[in-house]
Design a protein around this motif. Structure first.
Motif, mmCIF file in Angstrom:
data_model
loop_
_atom_site.group_PDB
_atom_site.id
_atom_site.type_symbol
_atom_site.label_atom_id
_atom_site.label_comp_id
_atom_site.label_asym_id
_atom_site.label_seq_id
_atom_site.Cartn_x
_atom_site.Cartn_y
_atom_site.Cartn_z
ATOM 1 N N GLU A 32 -28.723 -51.291 58.290
ATOM 2 C CA GLU A 32 -27.635 -50.760 57.458
ATOM 3 C C GLU A 32 -26.453 -51.719 57.445
ATOM 4 N N LEU A 33 -26.058 -52.233 58.616
ATOM 5 C CA LEU A 33 -24.907 -53.126 58.684
ATOM 6 C C LEU A 33 -25.183 -54.438 57.946
ATOM 7 N N ARG A 34 -26.408 -54.934 58.053
ATOM 8 C CA ARG A 34 -26.753 -56.162 57.342
ATOM 9 C C ARG A 34 -26.646 -55.943 55.826
ATOM 10 N N GLY A 35 -27.066 -54.770 55.374
ATOM 11 C CA GLY A 35 -26.945 -54.474 53.951
ATOM 12 C C GLY A 35 -25.498 -54.385 53.499
ATOM 13 N N TYR A 36 -24.616 -53.779 54.331
ATOM 14 C CA TYR A 36 -23.180 -53.690 53.985
ATOM 15 C C TYR A 36 -22.587 -55.093 53.840
ATOM 16 N N VAL A 37 -22.880 -55.984 54.805
ATOM 17 C CA VAL A 37 -22.310 -57.331 54.770
ATOM 18 C C VAL A 37 -22.798 -58.077 53.530
ATOM 19 N N ASN A 38 -24.098 -58.015 53.266
ATOM 20 C CA ASN A 38 -24.637 -58.746 52.114
ATOM 21 C C ASN A 38 -24.088 -58.201 50.798
ATOM 22 N N ASP A 39 -23.833 -56.887 50.731
ATOM 23 C CA ASP A 39 -23.270 -56.297 49.504
ATOM 24 C C ASP A 39 -21.878 -56.858 49.225
ATOM 25 N N VAL A 40 -21.020 -56.912 50.246
ATOM 26 C CA VAL A 40 -19.650 -57.396 50.044
ATOM 27 C C VAL A 40 -19.643 -58.892 49.777
ATOM 28 N N VAL A 41 -20.507 -59.646 50.472
ATOM 29 C CA VAL A 41 -20.567 -61.089 50.239
ATOM 30 C C VAL A 41 -21.049 -61.380 48.821
ATOM 31 N N ALA A 42 -21.995 -60.586 48.323
ATOM 32 C CA ALA A 42 -22.487 -60.796 46.959
ATOM 33 C C ALA A 42 -21.392 -60.529 45.941
ATOM 34 N N ARG A 43 -20.501 -59.582 46.228
ATOM 35 C CA ARG A 43 -19.427 -59.277 45.279
ATOM 36 C C ARG A 43 -18.310 -60.303 45.334
ATOM 37 N N ARG A 44 -17.922 -60.726 46.551
ATOM 38 C CA ARG A 44 -16.720 -61.541 46.698
ATOM 39 C C ARG A 44 -17.009 -62.992 47.047
ATOM 40 N N GLY A 45 -18.189 -63.300 47.449
ATOM 41 C CA GLY A 45 -18.498 -64.660 47.865
ATOM 42 C C GLY A 45 -18.300 -64.889 49.343
ATOM 43 N N ALA A 46 -17.408 -64.127 49.974
ATOM 44 C CA ALA A 46 -17.160 -64.213 51.407
ATOM 45 C C ALA A 46 -16.468 -62.925 51.828
ATOM 46 N N ALA A 47 -16.512 -62.603 53.122
ATOM 47 C CA ALA A 47 -15.901 -61.368 53.601
ATOM 48 C C ALA A 47 -15.735 -61.425 55.107
ATOM 49 N N THR A 48 -14.718 -60.717 55.605
ATOM 50 C CA THR A 48 -14.519 -60.547 57.041
ATOM 51 C C THR A 48 -15.004 -59.159 57.446
ATOM 52 N N ILE A 49 -14.979 -58.880 58.766
ATOM 53 C CA ILE A 49 -15.419 -57.565 59.232
ATOM 54 C C ILE A 49 -14.522 -56.475 58.671
#
Length: 501
Positions: free
Chosen positions: A424-441
């Protein structure tokens, strides 16, 4: 015993005794040479892999010379194990180096060694190859002296016993006077060599005797474990005895004999070493002995000590395992697990010659977010402590027909509470990275709140340590607690710049 009974006994032994099976087999000559070289001269036990590696080239060479052996060392070792010529036994060994002042860690592993019958067959052939006169004066003197000492020690009448002791003292006084007056000459080299050979011949039987003791201990342990699997007052009494410290294994005839043997060796080991040293330093005492016989004399006491320690280690390992089984009450489960492991090992051995080690399989084992570790890695282990770890006992099942039916959603909730949902956490991170290009916790949590509370924060931080770039700054994160109140923490800032695999 009549002729028919003797013949029937011999026929039974010919079909089941390892020594007889080895000597009458088609590969007896090669087997005696191989087993005597690798398991009867100094090295008494090896792991199966080491034994197979040592035998591989030699078996191939013997087959080229016309000896009838199995096509591979592994299959030949399996054949010897099946016939009882080789046996698997637990071997207690130190588990790597330990810090000074710290207790030595002990590991119990399974190794292969000659059975008592196999060792007897190898020793028998060795005596045939190096014959010596059987009816020697030295052997007769040893027999007569042992009979005299036995009769004196077993004498119940005090007067007769006192007379025997006085006679012994008179003999000693006469020898002392002769030495003082210089009328005693040392043994001739030939007589000294003869006695030394008789001592070596008697000592050569000790390892086989101790192997029989180990076999008797293993058999006694199996009988005691059958009592553990039984139900009723017998098992309850047995478990009570274990908790009171009763050593059932040490109370068997084999256990008592081994303990007495070890005590006798402990008392006389230092003197025996001194006697061997004096004998080897005496001029001419070993002049007629071969270099191999001199070497055997040098290591005589060490070999006796090694064989005794191996037997004592076997009894110690069996005793501790029996105590743990009695205290845990899990012997049936352990036996079932051991059976499954043996089945898996047998299947692996059957496929070993046909399936390469790196053949890919379709099996996938999903690992949990928390890496599994051995209990000994968490709690320091004391080898001298026989007490088992505290048991985790399940809650008793509710009677049939009572209570609510099993709720799948509730079971999933329990599973999520006990394990971080890494997918689940891996999916959350990949979703935000796909939208913004990069993301923090913190940015991931603002889009996807922590559904597992603090566990989600820990999981995200673990993913960031492995797959994100640390910026050197810090950020504030928040998550809801079980009571609905938000918790806050300040974490090192990590930046996910690509999808997490």
């Amino acid at each position: 015993m009549g002729t028919v009974s003797t013949a029937r006994t011999a026929r039974r032994l010919a079909g089941e005794h390892p020594a007889w099976l080895l000597l009458r087999s088609t590969d007896a000559a090669a087997a005696v040479a191989l087993l005597g070289r690798h398991l009867a001269r100094g090295t008494r036990h090896l792991s199966e892999a080491d034994l197979v590696a040592r035998l591989e080239d030699e078996i191939a060479e013997l087959r080229r010379q016309g000896f009838d052996l199995a096509p591979s060392a592994r299959s030949q070792v399996a054949e010897w194990l099946r016939d009882g010529i080789l046996v698997r036994r637990p071997c207690v060994t130190p588990d790597g180096p330990h810090a000074p002042g710290q207790p030595e860690q002990i590991e119990q592993i399974e190794q292969i060694e000659l059975s008592d019958g196999g060792l007897a067959a190898v020793a028998f052939v060795a005596r045939l190859a190096r014959p010596h006169p059987v009816a020697t004066p030295a052997r007769l003197a040893i027999v007569l002296g042992a009979l005299r000492d036995l009769a004196d020690d077993a004498e119940p009448d005090p007067e007769t016993r006192l007379a025997a002791l006085r006679a012994r003292r008179a003999r000693l006084d006469a020898e002392i006077d002769a030495v003082r007056h210089g009328t005693v000459t040392p043994l001739a080299p030939g007589d000294a060599a003869e006695r030394a050979r008789e001592i070596l011949a008697l000592a050569a039987d000790v390892p086989a005797d101790l192997l029989r003791v180990r076999a008797d201990l293993t058999s006694a342990d199996a009988g005691l474990r059958r009592e553990l699997t039984a139900s009723g007052p017998t098992r309850d009494a047995f478990v009570d005895d274990v908790f009171r410290g009763v050593d059932h294994l040490g109370d068997t005839p084999a256990g008592r004999g081994l303990t007495a043997f070890g005590d006798l060796l402990d008392d006389g080991e230092h003197d025996a070493v001194a006697h061997v040293t004096r004998l080897l330093q005496a001029p001419g005492a070993t002049a007629e002995l071969t270099s191999g016989e001199v070497a055997a004399l040098r290591r005589l006491v060490a070999d006796l000590r090694a064989a005794t320690d191996e037997a004592t280690g076997t009894m110690t390992a069996l005793r501790r395992a029996l105590q743990r089984a009695a205290r845990s009450g899990d012997l049936p489960l352990e036996r079932a697990l051991a059976g499954l492991l043996r089945e898996a090992e047998a299947a692996a051995l059957e496929l070993a010659d046909d399936v390469p080690p790196h053949t890919p399989t379709s099996l996938v084992l999903k690992l949990p977010a928390v890496a599994p570790v051995s209990p000994s890695g968490v709690v320091p282990h004391d080898p001298a402590d026989d007490r088992p770890a505290p048991l985790v006992r399940p809650r008793p099942a509710a009677p049939a027909g009572s209570g609510a039916p099993v709720d799948l959603a509730a079971l999933r909730a329990l599973a999520r509470a006990a394990e971080i949902d890494d997918d689940e956490l891996r999916g959350y991170v990949n979703d935000v990275v796909a939208r913004r290009g990069a993301a923090t916790i913190g940015e991931v949590l603002r889009v996807h709140p922590a559904t597992q509370g603090l566990a989600s924060i820990i999981g995200l931080l673990a993913l960031a340590e492995r797959h994100a770039r640390r910026t050197g700054e810090a950020e504030d994160v928040a998550w809801p607690g079980p009571d609905g109140t938000f918790r806050h923490a300040r974490l090192p800032r990590h930046r996910f710049e690509e999808p997490v695999p």
